[in-house]
Enzyme design. Structure first.
Site, PDB file in Angstrom:
ATOM      1  N   ASP A  41       1.190  -0.107  10.646  1.00  0.00           N
ATOM      2  CA  ASP A  41       1.913  -0.871   9.498  1.00  0.00           C
ATOM      3  C   ASP A  41       2.810  -0.221   8.643  1.00  0.00           C
ATOM      4  O   ASP A  41       3.022   1.211   8.518  1.00  0.00           O
ATOM      5  CB  ASP A  41       0.763  -1.198   8.330  1.00  0.00           C
ATOM      6  N   ASP A  56       0.099  12.496  13.298  1.00  0.00           N
ATOM      7  CA  ASP A  56       1.441  12.778  12.758  1.00  0.00           C
ATOM      8  C   ASP A  56       1.179  14.209  12.438  1.00  0.00           C
ATOM      9  O   ASP A  56       1.521  15.100  13.152  1.00  0.00           O
ATOM     10  CB  ASP A  56       1.343  11.954  11.413  1.00  0.00           C
ATOM     11  N   PHE A  91       9.660   6.714  11.558  1.00  0.00           N
ATOM     12  CA  PHE A  91       8.410   5.771  11.199  1.00  0.00           C
ATOM     13  C   PHE A  91       8.465   4.679  11.890  1.00  0.00           C
ATOM     14  O   PHE A  91       9.041   3.840  12.059  1.00  0.00           O
ATOM     15  CB  PHE A  91       8.647   5.475   9.858  1.00  0.00           C
ATOM     16  N   GLU A  97      -7.201   6.603  17.869  1.00  0.00           N
ATOM     17  CA  GLU A  97      -6.474   6.534  16.981  1.00  0.00           C
ATOM     18  C   GLU A  97      -5.115   5.877  17.414  1.00  0.00           C
ATOM     19  O   GLU A  97      -4.409   5.873  18.372  1.00  0.00           O
ATOM     20  CB  GLU A  97      -6.341   8.153  16.442  1.00  0.00           C
ATOM     21  N   ASP A  98      -4.324   5.260  16.390  1.00  0.00           N
ATOM     22  CA  ASP A  98      -2.877   4.937  16.701  1.00  0.00           C
ATOM     23  C   ASP A  98      -1.727   5.924  16.859  1.00  0.00           C
ATOM     24  O   ASP A  98      -1.151   5.828  17.459  1.00  0.00           O
ATOM     25  CB  ASP A  98      -2.679   3.847  15.442  1.00  0.00           C
ATOM     26  N   LYS A 129       3.235  12.430  17.129  1.00  0.00           N
ATOM     27  CA  LYS A 129       4.638  12.972  16.814  1.00  0.00           C
ATOM     28  C   LYS A 129       4.419  14.537  16.730  1.00  0.00           C
ATOM     29  O   LYS A 129       4.211  15.092  15.659  1.00  0.00           O
ATOM     30  CB  LYS A 129       5.094  12.680  15.376  1.00  0.00           C
TER      31      LYS A 129
HETATM   32  P1  IMP Z   1      -1.938  12.445  10.075  1.00  0.00           P
HETATM   33  O1  IMP Z   1      -3.364  12.752   9.372  1.00  0.00           O
HETATM   34  O2  IMP Z   1      -0.781  13.078   9.223  1.00  0.00           O
HETATM   35  O3  IMP Z   1      -2.109  12.938  11.448  1.00  0.00           O
HETATM   36  O4  IMP Z   1      -1.635  10.952   9.783  1.00  0.00           O
HETATM   37  C1  IMP Z   1      -2.246  10.042  10.593  1.00  0.00           C
HETATM   38  C2  IMP Z   1      -1.951   8.819   9.975  1.00  0.00           C
HETATM   39  O5  IMP Z   1      -0.829   8.417   9.212  1.00  0.00           O
HETATM   40  C3  IMP Z   1      -2.219   7.263  11.092  1.00  0.00           C
HETATM   41  O6  IMP Z   1      -3.476   7.045  11.430  1.00  0.00           O
HETATM   42  C4  IMP Z   1      -1.321   6.521  10.517  1.00  0.00           C
HETATM   43  O7  IMP Z   1      -2.156   5.574   9.727  1.00  0.00           O
HETATM   44  C5  IMP Z   1      -0.370   7.321   9.356  1.00  0.00           C
HETATM   45  N1  IMP Z   1       1.112   7.212  10.123  1.00  0.00           N
HETATM   46  C6  IMP Z   1       1.344   8.515  10.608  1.00  0.00           C
HETATM   47  N2  IMP Z   1       2.746   8.155  10.985  1.00  0.00           N
HETATM   48  C7  IMP Z   1       2.977   6.890  10.973  1.00  0.00           C
HETATM   49  C8  IMP Z   1       4.214   5.812  11.490  1.00  0.00           C
HETATM   50  O8  IMP Z   1       5.270   6.455  11.792  1.00  0.00           O
HETATM   51  N3  IMP Z   1       3.944   4.522  11.076  1.00  0.00           N
HETATM   52  C9  IMP Z   1       2.977   4.036  10.748  1.00  0.00           C
HETATM   53  N4  IMP Z   1       1.628   5.037  10.065  1.00  0.00           N
HETATM   54  C10 IMP Z   1       1.931   6.300  10.403  1.00  0.00           C
HETATM   55 MG    MG Z   2      -4.532   5.672  10.866  1.00  0.00          MG
END
Ligand code: IMP
Ligand code: MG
Length: 170
Positions: free
Chosen positions: A155, A99, A148, A95-96, A127
């Site tokens: 992206d 969050d 962010f 995963e990138d 994070k």
């Molecule tokens: P989560 O489900 O809240 O953990 O969201 C994860 C996804 O949100 C990641 O795979 C990203 O696609 C997107 N995301 C969360 N934070 C960022 C950020 O700072 N920059 C770009 N994409 C983000």
């Molecule tokens: Mg993603």
């Protein structure tokens, strides 16, 4: 792109990815790994990670998204599923960024139902202060504060994925 500030430069990021790859290589010695990249954000990280893991590695991809809005809602939709069976295999989800953790906790439970031998998580960024579910990656390149970030796959409205570093928008 003059309003983008560098948070983690290419050299520092790629050195850390190589370290992670070495750790994975060590942890999975003699095993065949399936790396499952979550599209689109993980592609650069996945490519760099894969080229540095000197074991048998298979690649597959999933595309998932949360239903609405900029923030992850916990309602995750599968746009594209993996192609090959992972039954009995050792899987690492790539995963990138983590969050809230909602996306990955869904994907983790989903893939566990497909009877792999093991499933672990490798993420480029995390994070921790934003987490809404109890989820930690097994392999994390960098923990960052609540900014962010863009670049190296990440992206903002589909822009900046090709930046060769992690930046943030001022
Ligand atoms: P989560 O489900 O809240 O953990 O969201 C994860 C996804 O949100 C990641 O795979 C990203 O696609 C997107 N995301 C969360 N934070 C960022 C950020 O700072 N920059 C770009 N994409 C983000
Ligand atoms: Mg993603």
């Amino acid at each position: 792109m003059s309003n983008i500030k560098v948070l983690i430069d290419k050299k520092k990021l790629e050195e850390r990815i190589e370290e992670l790859a070495n750790q994975i290589k060590h942890d999975y010695e003699g095993k065949q790994i399936v790396l499952i990249g979550l599209l689109k954000g993980s592609v650069m990280f996945l490519a760099k990670l894969a080229e540095n893991i000197e074991c048998d590695v298979e690649l597959d991809f999933m595309d998932v998204s949360s239903y609405e809005g900029t923030e992850s809602t916990g309602n995750v939709k599968i746009n594209k599923d993996i192609r090959d069976s992972i039954e009995g295999k050792d899987v690492i989800i790539v995963e990138d960024i983590i969050d809230t953790g909602n996306t990955l906790s869904y994907v983790l439970e989903y893939l566990k139902q497909k009877s792999p031998n093991s499933v672990k998580i490798a993420t480029m960024l995390s994070k921790p202060s934003r987490r809404k579910v109890d989820l930690e990656a097994d392999y994390t390149c960098f923990e960052i504060e609540d900014k962010f970030v863009v670049g190296y796959g990440l992206d903002y409205n589909e822009k900046y994925r090709n930046l060769p570093y992690i930046g943030y928008i001022e």
